[in-house]
Design an enzyme around this catalytic site. Structure first.
Site, PDB file in Angstrom:
ATOM      1  N   ASP A  62       0.844  -1.007  -0.127  1.00 51.63           N
ATOM      2  CA  ASP A  62      -0.236   0.327  -0.100  1.00 51.63           C
ATOM      3  C   ASP A  62       1.065   1.583   0.090  1.00 51.63           C
ATOM      4  O   ASP A  62       1.414   1.290   0.633  1.00 51.63           O
ATOM      5  CB  ASP A  62      -0.563   0.001   1.483  1.00 51.63           C
ATOM      6  N   HIS A 116      -5.364  12.269  13.543  1.00 49.18           N
ATOM      7  CA  HIS A 116      -6.243  12.432  12.349  1.00 49.18           C
ATOM      8  C   HIS A 116      -7.667  10.968  13.121  1.00 49.18           C
ATOM      9  O   HIS A 116      -8.544  11.456  12.469  1.00 49.18           O
ATOM     10  CB  HIS A 116      -5.834  11.548  12.105  1.00 49.18           C
ATOM     11  N   ASP A 172       2.829  19.316  13.253  1.00 51.06           N
ATOM     12  CA  ASP A 172       2.514  18.060  11.801  1.00 51.06           C
ATOM     13  C   ASP A 172       1.993  18.671  10.943  1.00 51.06           C
ATOM     14  O   ASP A 172       0.696  20.005  10.590  1.00 51.06           O
ATOM     15  CB  ASP A 172       1.321  17.478  12.372  1.00 51.06           C
ATOM     16  N   HIS A 187       0.159  17.624   8.781  1.00 52.34           N
ATOM     17  CA  HIS A 187      -1.565  17.649   7.970  1.00 52.34           C
ATOM     18  C   HIS A 187      -2.626  17.884   9.184  1.00 52.34           C
ATOM     19  O   HIS A 187      -2.109  18.469  10.024  1.00 52.34           O
ATOM     20  CB  HIS A 187      -1.770  15.923   7.963  1.00 52.34           C
ATOM     21  N   ASP A 201       6.406  16.229   9.556  1.00 53.18           N
ATOM     22  CA  ASP A 201       5.784  16.752   7.926  1.00 53.18           C
ATOM     23  C   ASP A 201       6.881  16.891   7.660  1.00 53.18           C
ATOM     24  O   ASP A 201       6.236  17.236   7.103  1.00 53.18           O
ATOM     25  CB  ASP A 201       5.405  15.328   7.642  1.00 53.18           C
ATOM     26  N   TYR A 261       8.488  11.099   8.364  1.00 52.24           N
ATOM     27  CA  TYR A 261       8.638  10.507   7.020  1.00 52.24           C
ATOM     28  C   TYR A 261      10.031  10.705   7.027  1.00 52.24           C
ATOM     29  O   TYR A 261      10.200   9.201   6.101  1.00 52.24           O
ATOM     30  CB  TYR A 261       7.388  10.561   6.283  1.00 52.24           C
TER      31      TYR A 261
HETATM   32  N1  Q9C Z   1       0.033  11.913  -0.520  1.00 46.71           N
HETATM   33  C1  Q9C Z   1      -0.102  11.916   9.466  1.00 46.71           C
HETATM   34  O1  Q9C Z   1       1.116  12.267   9.584  1.00 46.71           O
HETATM   35  N2  Q9C Z   1      -1.994  10.250   2.935  1.00 46.71           N
HETATM   36  N3  Q9C Z   1      -0.534  11.046   8.903  1.00 46.71           N
HETATM   37  C2  Q9C Z   1      -2.370  11.165   2.348  1.00 46.71           C
HETATM   38  C3  Q9C Z   1      -1.093  12.136   0.229  1.00 46.71           C
HETATM   39  C4  Q9C Z   1      -2.438   9.932   4.620  1.00 46.71           C
HETATM   40  C5  Q9C Z   1      -0.681  11.777   7.452  1.00 46.71           C
HETATM   41  C6  Q9C Z   1      -1.754  11.641   0.934  1.00 46.71           C
HETATM   42  C7  Q9C Z   1      -1.693  10.577   5.196  1.00 46.71           C
HETATM   43  C8  Q9C Z   1      -1.917  10.708   6.307  1.00 46.71           C
HETATM   44  C9  Q9C Z   1       0.412  11.415  11.493  1.00 46.71           C
HETATM   45 ZN    ZN Z   2       1.626  14.540   9.545  1.00 50.07          ZN
END
Ligand code: Q9C
Ligand code: ZN
EC number: 3.5.1.48
Length: 674
Positions: free
Chosen positions: A20, A135, A172, A174, A265, A305
């Site tokens: 994935d 999230h 973060d 996001h 990130d 990441y």
């Molecule tokens: N490229 C956290 O950083 N995918 N979650 C996004 C866009 C999900 C991130 C795809 C990213 C989740 C905790």
């Molecule tokens: Zn994130």
């Protein structure tokens, strides 16, 4: 008082078992890379190590439904096929047989950290956890998150410790929509999140991630969203967001505890964020948060990441929690236009709810038209879209000419020195703060004093000798910061000598923050090597971009706007390698105000700050400044009053005068009024 590091090796167990591409970045090495680097740097050894425990069913039930908790519990016994099928029911989620155990440890780690801080075992700390949490929702896993670690910690701090005001800072990249949903009507939790948004074209593609989502019901104004509409946001953009949006609200909110959804990130190199801020920036963000809530800061890992950037940024955060000074920020301190637009639109959306934002924002800015498609999910962004920095104007010519790298010395062996004229036995100091015995040579001191009538007296000479000795220690890199004292009548001349000495002994750029009646030394060169900022002048005036004077703000609100809106933007724009802060005649500052200013100036020049006091200052003032320069948290100011109209006017005037040269002063994308 110490820094906790909460961890458990078992949290490296959960991992993706199938293919994935979206989920593969959330892997066990994230934790091991961070921990290995903390060990290498000797940082882990300086922390109080706590072994994470599992959160109980009741604790998870603080924010999650019992049905959802049982659902996650059952994943322990599922086979790979079933795990994959269940994972598909959520967005960007994978389950592993160890997920339930890991997620309970992650939530438990946050609870232990909050307990350790709120019982006074430690001052602050970091929980190194996975899976992340922000999230996750009441009955849903989302975006690699299973249980909402930070939200559970906040609910626990309210329920078990009786807290009434908790600030959550989500840095973060996001949007932590899970935290937003859980507290959107709760005025006891102020949730701030910045996030890559790109007008809704970035995951999780939510309308409610925009700046106009401000909470609801009783919670109106307690959700603060700062959407980044371009990638490439850097140190200047992040610092501007803190100085001009988060911190004014945070001081007004006056939290009892700060929780950080510490995702990395948002650091340069991360494949998800595509941002440009360097790891050092996270030392500064941490340091800025440490002036809140008496320094009670609990950080919990979320995303991040890029293993190298993640490890480095975790070190920066822990190092700062431990009280080490932040390394200077690199790069031109010029926020980009898109960042300024975002900050301005968030300020405008929050202004109805926060007095610290009122009065100041006279000119609203038209924001770009919304690009949400009718289906709610906007079209994906074309790859290689415009980078923020490419669109940013070139830095102003004047400051850029001296934006060479600040001179970096090896870490000083002494963090803080107290060089009072007569060593004071009543001073309460941390054990490793040194009371300086030494003085500069008599002939040398006399030579520096000769041009100044007010330095002829013996007491003034003695004080000057001690100050010069301290300053030399700082310039040679043996001592990081210190305080010195001088007779009130000799304050201006002593400061003048300190500036000359600093400039002639290696300082490239010297910031001087002079409080009270201290005139700019008459022979100070206009070569851009000294930025002179007098707080306590008769009126607001910018004689040049390096000579600024403003009246002493009378109320707490005015003092805060002066620091956040003027002093720190100028200071971060200037990038000094030495800071002098002088409390001169009539400075009128109370201990907590002086402490806050000093604590925040510590973010400059790698913490090389020399505070000059009047000799008849109380030992309490000397003690509090020494402790703050050493890295202790300043006391809370308490509820802040509104800035007076005069204070706001002075700030607006100086902003108008100085914004063209000092881009960090900008709070929005508007042309300043003359
Ligand atoms: N490229 C956290 O950083 N995918 N979650 C996004 C866009 C999900 C991130 C795809 C990213 C989740 C905790
Ligand atoms: Zn994130």
């Amino acid at each position: 008082m110490g820094t906790a590091l909460v961890y458990h090796e078992d949290m490296t167990a959960t991992r993706l078992l199938w293919d994935d591409p979206e989920c593969e970045i959330e892997r066990p090495e994230r934790l091991t890379a961070a921990l290995d680097r903390l060990r290498q740097r000797g940082l882990e050894q300086r922390c109080l190590r706590l072994s994470a425990r599992e959160a109980s069913k009741e604790e998870l039930g603080l924010v999650h439904s019992p049905e959802y908790v049982s659902l996650v519990r059952k994943t322990q016994v599922l086979g790979e096929e079933e795990l994959q099928a269940l994972s598909r029911q959520f967005d960007a989620i994978y389950f592993h047989p160890s997920t339930f155990h890991c997620a309970r440890l992650a939530a438990g780690a946050g609870l232990q950290l909050v307990d350790a801080v709120l019982t006074g075992t430690v001052q602050n700390g970091l929980a190194l956890v996975r899976p992340p949490g922000h999230h996750s929702q009441r009955a849903a896993a989302n975006g690699f998150c299973v249980f909402n670690n930070v939200a559970i910690a906040a609910a626990h701090a309210k329920q078990k410790h009786g807290l009434h005001r908790i600030l959550i800072v989500d840095w973060d990249v996001h949007h932590g929509q899970g935290i937003q949903y859980l507290f959107e009507d709760d005025p006891s939790v102020l949730y701030f999140s910045w996030h890559r948004y790109e007008h809704g074209r970035f995951w999780p593609f939510l309308r409610e991630s925009d700046a106009d989502a401000v909470g609801r019901g009783q919670g109106l104004g307690f959700t603060v969203n700062l959407p980044w509409n371009q990638v490439g946001m850097g140190n200047a953009d992040y610092m501007a967001a803190f100085l001009h949006l988060l911190l004014p609200l945070a001081f007004e909110f006056d939290p009892e505890l700060v929780l950080v959804s510490a995702g990395f990130d948002s650091v340069i190199g991360d494949p998800e964020g595509q941002m440009q801020a360097t790891p050092e920036c996270f030392a500064h963000l941490t340091q800025l948060l440490q002036v809140l809530a008496g320094g009670r800061v609990c950080a919990m890992l979320e995303g991040g990441y890029h293993l190298e950037s993640l490890a480095e940024s975790v070190c920066m955060t822990v190092q700062t929690l431990l009280g080490d000074p932040a390394p200077p920020l690199s790069g031109p301190m010029v926020p980009c236009q898109s960042a300024l637009e975002s900050i301005q639109s968030a300020r405008a959306a929050q202004a109805p709810y926060w007095k610290s934002l009122q009065l100041q924002d006279a000119t609203p800015v038209p924001t770009s038209p919304s690009t949400h498609s009718p289906e709610g999910r906007p079209p994906p962004l074309l790859p290689g879209g415009p980078m923020c920095k490419a669109a940013a104007p070139a830095p102003a010519p004047a400051p850029s000419s001296f934006l060479d790298q600040p001179c970096l010395c090896p870490a000083p062996s002494v963090r803080t020195t107290v060089a009072l004229t007569a060593p004071d036995t009543t001073l309460v100091l941390p054990p490793d703060v040194i009371q300086q015995e030494g003085s500069a040579l008599r002939e040398e001191t006399e030579a520096w004093a000769r041009p100044h009538k007010s330095l002829a007296r013996e007491e003034a000479l003695t004080a000057l000798g001690k100050l010069l000795y301290l300053l030399d220690g700082m310039l040679d890199g043996q001592v990081n910061s210190g305080i010195a004292a001088t007779p009130a009548s000799a304050a201006a001349a002593t400061l003048d000598v300190a500036i000359q000495r600093g400039l002639s002994h290696g300082a490239q750029r010297l910031l001087c923050v002079a409080l009270g009646q201290l005139d700019r030394p008459p022979d100070l060169a206009h070569d851009g090597r000294t930025l002179w900022l007098n707080i306590g002048g008769k009126e607001a005036a910018a004689l040049s971009m390096f000579h600024v004077s403003t009246p002493l703000p009378v109320m707490t609100g005015g003092f805060l706007s002066c620091i956040l809106g003027l002093v720190l933007p100028l200071a971060y724009g200037f990038q000094p390698d030495l800071v002098l802060v002088a409390l001169g005649p009539g400075h009128g500052l109370q201990g907590p105000h002086a402490a806050l200013l000093s604590a925040m100036l510590r973010g400059l020049a790698g913490g090389r700050v020399l505070a000059l006091l009047e000799e008849d200052s109380t030992p309490q003032l000397a003690g509090i400044l020494a402790r703050v320069l050493h890295g202790e948290a300043p006391p809370s100011l308490g509820p802040s009053s509104m800035a007076s109209p005069e204070d706001v006017q002075a700030l607006m005037y100086l902003r108008g005068q100085l914004e063209p040269q000092w881009k960090m002063l900008q709070v929005g994308a508007f042309t300043p009024q003359k």
